[in-house]
Enzyme design. Structure first.
Site, PDB file in Angstrom:
ATOM      1  N   LYS A 280     -18.766 -28.253  34.130  1.00  0.00           N
ATOM      2  CA  LYS A 280     -17.397 -28.183  33.113  1.00  0.00           C
ATOM      3  C   LYS A 280     -16.417 -28.545  34.153  1.00  0.00           C
ATOM      4  O   LYS A 280     -16.236 -27.601  34.807  1.00  0.00           O
ATOM      5  CB  LYS A 280     -17.675 -27.210  32.194  1.00  0.00           C
ATOM      6  CG  LYS A 280     -16.572 -27.664  31.044  1.00  0.00           C
ATOM      7  CD  LYS A 280     -16.959 -26.427  29.919  1.00  0.00           C
ATOM      8  CE  LYS A 280     -16.354 -27.243  28.463  1.00  0.00           C
ATOM      9  NZ  LYS A 280     -16.499 -26.252  27.259  1.00  0.00           N
ATOM     10  N   GLU A 366     -23.753 -19.379  13.062  1.00  0.00           N
ATOM     11  CA  GLU A 366     -22.664 -18.771  12.089  1.00  0.00           C
ATOM     12  C   GLU A 366     -23.755 -18.127  10.966  1.00  0.00           C
ATOM     13  O   GLU A 366     -23.382 -17.055  10.386  1.00  0.00           O
ATOM     14  CB  GLU A 366     -21.824 -19.698  11.483  1.00  0.00           C
ATOM     15  CG  GLU A 366     -20.861 -20.380  12.450  1.00  0.00           C
ATOM     16  CD  GLU A 366     -21.178 -21.497  13.068  1.00  0.00           C
ATOM     17  OE1 GLU A 366     -20.475 -22.109  13.990  1.00  0.00           O
ATOM     18  OE2 GLU A 366     -22.474 -22.127  13.122  1.00  0.00           O
ATOM     19  N   ARG A 394     -20.343 -22.777   7.335  1.00  0.00           N
ATOM     20  CA  ARG A 394     -21.831 -22.790   7.693  1.00  0.00           C
ATOM     21  C   ARG A 394     -22.878 -21.570   7.604  1.00  0.00           C
ATOM     22  O   ARG A 394     -23.789 -21.661   7.615  1.00  0.00           O
ATOM     23  CB  ARG A 394     -21.718 -23.190   9.498  1.00  0.00           C
ATOM     24  CG  ARG A 394     -20.807 -24.491   9.522  1.00  0.00           C
ATOM     25  CD  ARG A 394     -21.000 -24.541  11.108  1.00  0.00           C
ATOM     26  NE  ARG A 394     -22.038 -25.616  11.376  1.00  0.00           N
ATOM     27  CZ  ARG A 394     -22.441 -26.119  12.381  1.00  0.00           C
ATOM     28  NH1 ARG A 394     -22.056 -25.598  13.669  1.00  0.00           N
ATOM     29  NH2 ARG A 394     -23.233 -26.863  12.443  1.00  0.00           N
TER      30      ARG A 394
END
Length: 617
Positions: A280, A366, A394
């Site tokens: 990243k 979640e 969610r």
């Protein structure tokens, strides 16, 4: 920065004529363009720098848009947008009227599936693959998913289904950068990280073959043992047992590895799994060193990087929560903090440092976060779930079935409530009031400023049952924040300004705009504080003293706080004109926060205009 080659790429088919050297030059120019572009507009940076070579390779090997590429989450799709004809539109990225920061089907035929929440790509790609099979269409379907998103149950539900679905062309690419937004956590991440380089496994395998190559029966036995044992040092077994052909890990920044591998895998039938390792922030040293800081920066100078502001910034609602969480944890040893992979975004960095044994990042999960908190509450802990409003959607079944139905003592701190600006409709917290107030046992608090946020967090935390506090992204009116842990009565509002003729009932941080309008029109303004339980006595008092009511909320009108007021009036048999102001029944695109509020009539001018039209014309 030269973009001579990039400027000649208007669609993915333009890549087909490039040789390997030209593709590498294109990747270099593309990475430089992404850095310069994001530095001028703001947006997601680290994730996009990490997927440049992968994006180039995918569009070189596959025939898009006929072949479908689905980017999980989609915050790594800027190189994809640039290569698919949107380079000149990058100057308006995430701005009002400009292109989205995420894939969007209505924006381009190359955006096969709209995304922004994690872990949906494999399910969508599988659905497309089955549809293509049933229609007799030969095409490839590629889901690109990060290692953080692979921690979510939905990804494994899809793979479990895909592994037994016959005659499909499906490739899942695990973009393993050891980073989602916050650093990934959990046993699965440790499994991936065990030997990502593959060096130990490769060395061991090659040494064994060298020793045993002259003893064929023993070599065959060793081969069989190798197939069993390699699962202990690579992730292969996990995915192969689910019905996927696993390949990897390979270097996701090496076009000489990516392109031949993708070309070979394109010819294979059935579910395929390619594991690529990327970095990243690749190519920009500052982002490589701190990918979290550069995950979603605002505008900055690439030559110097992100600088600390010279002026003291206003305290954000997220910071108010983070400070309160630490203070309450110091006061109450039962407090535990739970977040689904949003440590930085939810303001829990300091809490983790100070109370590491009471901090739980459960990964991008979640549903699990909510039920995990329910389990904590069952055993006398006092969990606080820090979660974005849009992500609580969610875990809705768990919220009802596992928390509210059992009346468990769980507090939900809902960040990013209301409109969120540049992230747009996918991240807007427009629906929490409506979907929370219909749940029995649930308290729904809507603080109007920073100090009220702290007060209502303490109030809801001390409430012996499920409770939620919603607050927006960014900073508020700049209210002075008290240092204590004071509470207010649950379900009680407060009159902020006494006027005449009309009363404005405000639910949340639109209070300053309401007070501005009230000064102009001499109106009463009430800070309702709670949607549920609603201060019905105060509402009826306002009806008795005024000829009409105005309800104001930065949430969906349908089923929202204004609906709660009209339901209360109906239940009391009271007839009173009510003007409900809130978010309309449509998805609201990205843009600057003020412009979005003005666009739906929720700035001071829009509120005044609506009141004049309804009551004063």
């Amino acid at each position: 920065m030269s973009t001579d080659l990039l400027n000649r790429i208007h669609r993915p088919s333009d890549l087909k004529g490039l040789d390997r050297r030209g593709l590498q030059q294109l990747a270099d120019e593309l990475r430089g363009f992404v850095l310069q572009s994001v530095s001028r507009t703001g947006g997601h940076l680290s994730s996009n720098l990490g997927t440049v070579e992968l994006t180039v390779a995918l569009h070189y090997v596959y025939d898009t848009p006929h072949d479908r590429i689905i980017w999980d989450v989609g915050h790594q799709s800027y190189p994809h947008k640039i290569l698919t004809g949107r380079k000149e539109q990058m100057g308006g990225l995430r701005q009002f009227g400009g292109i989205s920061g995420f894939p969007k089907r209505s924006e381009s035929e190359y955006d096969a599936f709209g995304t922004a929440h994690s872990s949906t790509s494999i399910s969508a790609a599988l659905g497309m693959a089955v549809a293509s099979r049933n229609a007799g269409v030969s095409r490839q379907h590629i889901a690109v998913i990060g290692d953080g998103a692979m921690s979510a149950g939905m990804a494994f539900e899809a793979m479990n289904n895909a592994g037994v679905t016959p005659d499909i062309n499906l490739l899942v690419i695990l973009n393993d950068n050891d980073m989602s937004i916050s650093p990934p956590v959990g046993a699965l991440n440790r499994y991936f990280a065990r030997l990502m380089s593959g060096q130990f496994y490769a060395a061991a395998k090659n040494m064994g073959r060298a020793v045993l190559q002259h003893v064929p029966p023993v070599l065959e036995l060793a081969r069989r043992f190798e197939e069993h044992a390699k699962g202990m040092v690579t992730p292969a077994t996990l995915f192969e047992e689910m019905g996927f052909n696993y390949v990897g890990p390979i270097d996701g920044h090496d076009l000489d590895a990516l392109i031949p591998t993708l070309q070979n895998m394109r010819a294979l039938k059935g579910p395929q799994f390619l594991h690529v390792v990327t970095k990243k922030g690749q190519g920009y040293k500052l982002a490589e060193a701190d990918p979290v800081l550069y995950h979603g920066p605002g505008k900055f100078d690439p030559a110097v990087g992100i600088q600390k502001p010279t002026a003291t910034p206003k305290t954000t609602f997220t910071q108010v929560f983070g400070s309160w969480l630490c203070d309450m944890a110091e006061h109450d040893p039962r407090l535990t903090g739970v977040t689904p992979a949003m440590r930085e975004g939810s303001g829990m960095v300091e809490f983790e440092k100070r109370f590491p044994k009471r901090y739980f990042d459960v990964g991008i999960a979640e549903q699990h976060a909510v039920t995990f908190a329910a389990g904590l509450a069952c055993e006398g802990q006092k969990p606080v779930v820090a979660i974005y409003s849009t992500f609580l959607q969610r875990g809705y079944d768990q919220l009802i079935h596992d928390v509210a139905l059992q009346d468990l003592d769980v507090t939900f701190a809902l960040d990013r409530a209301g409109l969120v600006g540049a992230d747009g409709a996918t991240h807007a917290g427009n629906y929490d009031i409506a979907f929370l107030r219909c749940i029995p046992n649930m308290v729904v608090a809507t603080p109007s400023d920073e100090n009220e946020t702290r007060l209502l967090l303490s109030t809801c935390y001390q409430h012996p049952g499920p409770a939620s506090v919603r607050y927006p992204r960014g900073s508020g009116a700049g209210a002075i924040i008290s240092a204590g842990l004071d509470t207010v009565p649950v379900g009680r509002g407060i009159v902020r300004r006494q006027g005449k003729d009309l009363a404005v009932l405000v639910f949340g941080t639109l209070l300053p705009a309401a007070l501005k309008v009230a000064e102009e029109l001499d109106l009463t303004v009430v800070d309702m504080r709670f949607v549920k339980p609603l201060d019905t006595a105060l509402v009826l008092q306002m009806v008795s003293e005024h000829r009409g009511l105005v309800t104001l909320e930065e949430g969906a009108l349908m089923g929202g706080a204004g609906s709660a007021v009209t339901e209360a009036l109906n239940a009391a048999g009271v007839v009173c004109p009510v003007l409900q102001l809130g978010l309309p029944d449509r998805f609201i695109d990205h843009g600057e926060q003020g412009a979005l509020l003005a666009g739906v009539g929720l700035d001071a001018a829009g509120i005044e205009r609506s009141i004049r039209t309804r009551f004063l014309s």
